[in-house]
Design a protein around this motif. Structure first.
Motif, short mmCIF file in Angstrom:
data_model
loop_
_atom_site.label_atom_id
_atom_site.label_comp_id
_atom_site.label_asym_id
_atom_site.label_seq_id
_atom_site.Cartn_x
_atom_site.Cartn_y
_atom_site.Cartn_z
N ASP A 168 5.19 21.42 63.27
CA ASP A 168 4.16 21.55 62.25
C ASP A 168 3.76 23.01 62.06
O ASP A 168 3.62 23.48 60.93
CB ASP A 168 2.94 20.70 62.63
CG ASP A 168 1.92 20.62 61.53
OD1 ASP A 168 2.29 20.25 60.40
OD2 ASP A 168 0.74 20.95 61.79
N ALA A 169 3.60 23.71 63.17
CA ALA A 169 3.24 25.14 63.08
C ALA A 169 4.37 25.93 62.42
O ALA A 169 4.12 26.83 61.61
CB ALA A 169 2.95 25.70 64.47
N ALA A 170 5.62 25.60 62.75
CA ALA A 170 6.77 26.31 62.16
C ALA A 170 6.86 26.05 60.66
O ALA A 170 7.13 26.96 59.88
CB ALA A 170 8.06 25.87 62.86
N VAL A 171 6.62 24.80 60.25
CA VAL A 171 6.67 24.45 58.82
C VAL A 171 5.57 25.18 58.06
O VAL A 171 5.80 25.72 56.98
CB VAL A 171 6.55 22.92 58.64
CG1 VAL A 171 6.19 22.55 57.22
CG2 VAL A 171 7.84 22.24 59.05
N ARG A 172 4.37 25.24 58.65
CA ARG A 172 3.27 25.95 57.99
C ARG A 172 3.54 27.45 57.91
O ARG A 172 3.27 28.08 56.90
CB ARG A 172 1.96 25.70 58.73
CG ARG A 172 1.44 24.31 58.54
CD ARG A 172 0.17 24.09 59.31
NE ARG A 172 -0.19 22.68 59.29
CZ ARG A 172 -1.42 22.26 59.24
NH1 ARG A 172 -2.43 23.11 59.21
NH2 ARG A 172 -1.68 20.98 59.23
N ALA A 173 4.08 28.00 58.99
CA ALA A 173 4.37 29.44 59.00
C ALA A 173 5.46 29.79 57.99
O ALA A 173 5.41 30.84 57.35
CB ALA A 173 4.80 29.88 60.40
#
Length: 134
Positions: free
Chosen positions: A33-38
């Motif tokens: 989720d953090a990677a997708v948002r970043a």
């Protein structure tokens, strides 16, 4: 060592393994989720996490049994994930009108399509597997 002590140790070990595996699955979701948002990707982090998990399992980098207890534990308690939806209904009465019917229709169609897709995938898998067994 008595039978009761052995049973308690096995139960505790199973609980620890289930918790650790469940936390590993949740951790994978958080990381994706953090990677997708970043990256600014237009997909949910859960979908990316599922794709990463599938790739790890398919490549053999992650053994299938490695997360079995955690996944089973999360699936057994899936109803708890829907409690916030019930609370939302209390706060948003408009969902009980025509807007709610539209949302309900989308949910029902979504659930039915996922169930049908899963059934077709399982059926295809069983047929392909039975061809290889013969």
């Amino acid at each position: 060592m008595t039978l009761e002590t052995t049973t308690m140790k096995k139960g505790l070990r199973s609980l620890v393994e289930t918790t650790a595996q469940g936390l590993a699955l949740i951790g994978l979701w958080w990381i994706c989720d953090a990677a997708v948002r970043a990256a600014g990707l237009p997909i949910p982090g859960g979908v990316a996490g599922m794709a990463v998990l599938l790739a790890l399992l398919a490549s053999g980098a992650l053994p299938v049994g490695c997360l079995r207890l955690g996944a089973k534990g999360l699936l057994n308690h899936m109803l708890l994930f829907f409690v916030p939806a019930a609370v939302v209904l209390r706060d948003h009465a408009e969902l009980l009108g025509s807007t709610g019917l539209k949302v309900l229709a989308v949910i029902v169609v979504g659930i039915l399509s996922v169930m049908a897709g899963t059934a077709l995938a399982v059926e295809l898998h069983i047929r392909l597997r039975s061809r290889h067994v013969r």
